[in-house]
Design an enzyme around this catalytic site. Structure first.
Site, PDB file in Angstrom:
ATOM      1  N   LYS A 169      20.139   9.484 -28.006  1.00  0.00           N
ATOM      2  CA  LYS A 169      19.173   8.823 -27.129  1.00  0.00           C
ATOM      3  C   LYS A 169      18.774   9.841 -26.060  1.00  0.00           C
ATOM      4  O   LYS A 169      19.468  10.039 -25.078  1.00  0.00           O
ATOM      5  CB  LYS A 169      19.792   7.581 -26.489  1.00  0.00           C
ATOM      6  CG  LYS A 169      18.787   6.480 -26.072  1.00  0.00           C
ATOM      7  CD  LYS A 169      17.815   6.883 -24.990  1.00  0.00           C
ATOM      8  CE  LYS A 169      18.484   6.910 -23.615  1.00  0.00           C
ATOM      9  NZ  LYS A 169      17.471   7.225 -22.536  1.00  0.00           N
ATOM     10  N   GLU A 243      29.295  14.043 -18.300  1.00  0.00           N
ATOM     11  CA  GLU A 243      28.993  15.139 -17.368  1.00  0.00           C
ATOM     12  C   GLU A 243      27.939  14.609 -16.418  1.00  0.00           C
ATOM     13  O   GLU A 243      26.809  14.325 -16.804  1.00  0.00           O
ATOM     14  CB  GLU A 243      28.497  16.357 -18.145  1.00  0.00           C
ATOM     15  CG  GLU A 243      28.487  17.628 -17.316  1.00  0.00           C
ATOM     16  CD  GLU A 243      27.096  18.020 -16.863  1.00  0.00           C
ATOM     17  OE1 GLU A 243      26.762  17.693 -15.698  1.00  0.00           O
ATOM     18  OE2 GLU A 243      26.373  18.640 -17.644  1.00  0.00           O
ATOM     19  N   CYS A 277      22.722  20.081 -12.631  1.00  0.00           N
ATOM     20  CA  CYS A 277      23.912  19.514 -11.978  1.00  0.00           C
ATOM     21  C   CYS A 277      24.769  20.582 -11.309  1.00  0.00           C
ATOM     22  O   CYS A 277      25.549  20.265 -10.414  1.00  0.00           O
ATOM     23  CB  CYS A 277      24.747  18.754 -12.997  1.00  0.00           C
ATOM     24  SG  CYS A 277      23.927  17.300 -13.670  1.00  0.00           S
ATOM     25  N   GLU A 379      23.484  14.796  -3.674  1.00  0.00           N
ATOM     26  CA  GLU A 379      22.797  15.603  -4.674  1.00  0.00           C
ATOM     27  C   GLU A 379      21.286  15.448  -4.499  1.00  0.00           C
ATOM     28  O   GLU A 379      20.778  14.327  -4.460  1.00  0.00           O
ATOM     29  CB  GLU A 379      23.217  15.171  -6.074  1.00  0.00           C
ATOM     30  CG  GLU A 379      22.635  16.044  -7.168  1.00  0.00           C
ATOM     31  CD  GLU A 379      23.153  15.667  -8.542  1.00  0.00           C
ATOM     32  OE1 GLU A 379      23.347  16.577  -9.361  1.00  0.00           O
ATOM     33  OE2 GLU A 379      23.348  14.464  -8.801  1.00  0.00           O
TER      34      GLU A 379
END
Length: 492
Positions: A169, A243, A277, A379
């Protein structure tokens, strides 16, 4: 371009336009599948696992097919580079450098498969005990928009090497190279149903993580999505590798040339427009080199060439969407409102008319921040470098670890002892010293704390796509008769 889900063709109302983030223009239309599409994809994958040739194929044959897939990817490289640059806005030079390595993951996992040994276990008595590794079954892989093909390759190659079937996906924003890769693998000889792609958004991802026939989920995405996947898989004791987010600290010590460190910092902060990330997003810089570091990094940021991602001269492309750009700008404003200083960038660049509807943002440096600032803790996922001063090594390590994330980190120093000492003290899944973003198929990838669970890449990932069966064989000529007066000294 359409989804590859058999028996789940969407109606004209169930489609999604795929945009080029550099122009805002529609470049493709794909099916928008929900739970029903996922159920069809999983059913296809389960049938291929239960009765298809892939799980029963001898290891050497499966390894050869993975090598053919690697060759086929290389043969389609130019097509993949261009399509991914158009779909996610990453400059073609970066995209080419990254995707040229995708075949390595297939070759690495083919090598692990070919070299795999089954353990023979020690024990007392007339017994031969050994282990077998068996495939898990149907594995679901959920990939993000920022590195769609590379992140898929490192998981799907390990899953396939172990004999699993896979439902992929991709991000609803960047499905195009995933669909092409599915075609490339089929043309290379991968049997029908072994890899199925389902295109859709949140509903599709949620259903895949919850599906009772999915034995393992590998997800790269936001922390909340990872949390939901962990809960969903735990309820049925399925495996999960997640992750997730990061707020990568990069420590710059005063013994290093601040110009050299700033050049490295620019790469870590602005590659992929900061949409990674492990992007260097908070720079902890020792005070004796702080001012020069900020000045050099700011100059570098202002000199970066922004433009069309398919132009080889472009060094920075757009963010993935208008929504993402708005989020990044809101965080930057919060940083300045909280007392930090805008040292470079911060605005929308002036670009040719063809790019004015794109989602561009200038590379930005926010200096004189503190650990209390929102930009130092949250973030950002954009081309924003936050710079914070520190005084000594202990303070730098405390600041680096003062965050809910623990994915990656960087250390810049010329002191070898300090490099090892600080790398050991930082709580993160991967630490680079005097560099950043360097990866190999053999390097386990994954974080701690709210950056996720498990490892992608490396033998750790390869092994986690199988389960272990232990077989105990009695080799003695006689037999055990416990109730008839035989051996009664050993019983577990």
């Amino acid at each position: 371009m359409t989804s590859t889900v058999p028996g789940a063709n969407a109606t004209s109302a169930d489609v999604r336009d795929i945009l080029n983030p550099a122009t805002g223009a529609v470049i493709a239309t794909v099916a928008e599948h929900g739970a029903t599409g996922v159920d069809a994809a999983v059913a296809t994958a389960k049938a291929a696992f239960d009765s298809g040739p892939w799980p029963a194929m001898v290891r050497s044959q499966r390894a050869r097919l993975l090598l053919r897939i690697a060759d086929a990817i290389e043969a389609n490289a130019d097509r993949l580079y261009t399509l991914e640059a158009e779909n996610n806005g990453r400059p073609i030079t970066e995209t080419r450098a990254q995707l040229s390595r995708v075949p390595e993951w297939f070759r690495y996992n083919a090598g692990l498969l070919a070299a795999q040994r089954q353990a023979v276990l020690p024990g007392d008595g007339p017994y031969l005990t050994y282990q077998e590794r068996r495939p898990l079954g149907v594995c679901g892989i959920i990939t993000p928009f920022n590195h769609p093909l590379l992140i898929l390759a490192r998981s799907v190659s390990a899953a396939l090497a172990n004999g699993n079937t896979v439902v992929v996906k991709p991000s609803e924003l960047t499905p195009l190279t995933t669909l092409v890769l599915a075609d490339v693998m089929a043309e290379a000889g991968l049997p029908d149903g072994v890899v199925t792609v389902v295109t859709g958004a949140r509903e599709a991802g949620a259903r895949l993580t919850q599906h009772p026939d999915v034995a393992k989920i590998t997800l790269t995405g936001g922390t909340e999505a990872g949390r939901a996947a962990a809960v969903a898989t735990a309820s049925r004791f399925a495996r999960v590798t997640a992750e997730l987010g990061g707020k990568t600290p990069v420590i710059v010590f005063g013994d290093v040339d601040p110009v050299v460190a700033a050049e490295g910092a620019a790469f870590s902060a602005f590659v992929a427009a900061g949409q990674s990330c492990v992007a260097g997003s908070r720079f902890l810089v020792q005070r004796n080199v702080y001012d020069r570091f900020v000045a050099t990094l700011s100059a570098r940021a202002r000199a970066i060439r922004i433009g069309d991602p398919t132009d080889a001269d472009t060094q920075l492309g757009p963010l993935i969407s208008a929504r993402q750009r708005d989020k990044v700008q809101a965080l930057m404003r919060a940083g300045v409102d909280e007392g930090a200083r805008l040292a470079a960038g911060g605005g929308v660049p002036e670009l040719p008319e063809a790019l004015r509807d794109g989602f561009f943002l200038e590379p930005t440096v926010i200096a004189d921040a503190t650990m209390a600032n929102t930009v130092a803790m949250e973030e950002i996922f954009g081309p924003v470098a936050v710079v914070i001063p520190f005084d000594d090594e202990d303070e730098a390590v405390r600041m680096a670890n003062d965050n809910r994330y623990g994915l990656g980190a960087g250390v810049w120093t010329t002191d070898v002892g300090r490099a090892h000492r600080v790398a050991s003290a930082i709580v993160a899944g991967m630490v680079w010293v005097n560099d950043h973003h360097r990866l190999e198929p053999s390097l386990p990838w994954g974080g701690v704390k709210e950056s996720g669970l498990g490892k992608d890449a490396g033998s750790e990932s390869f092994d986690d796509f199988s389960w272990i069966k232990t077989v105990v064989v009695r080799t003695a000529a006689d037999h055990v008769d416990w109730y008839g007066g035989g051996e009664t000294t050993r019983l577990n």
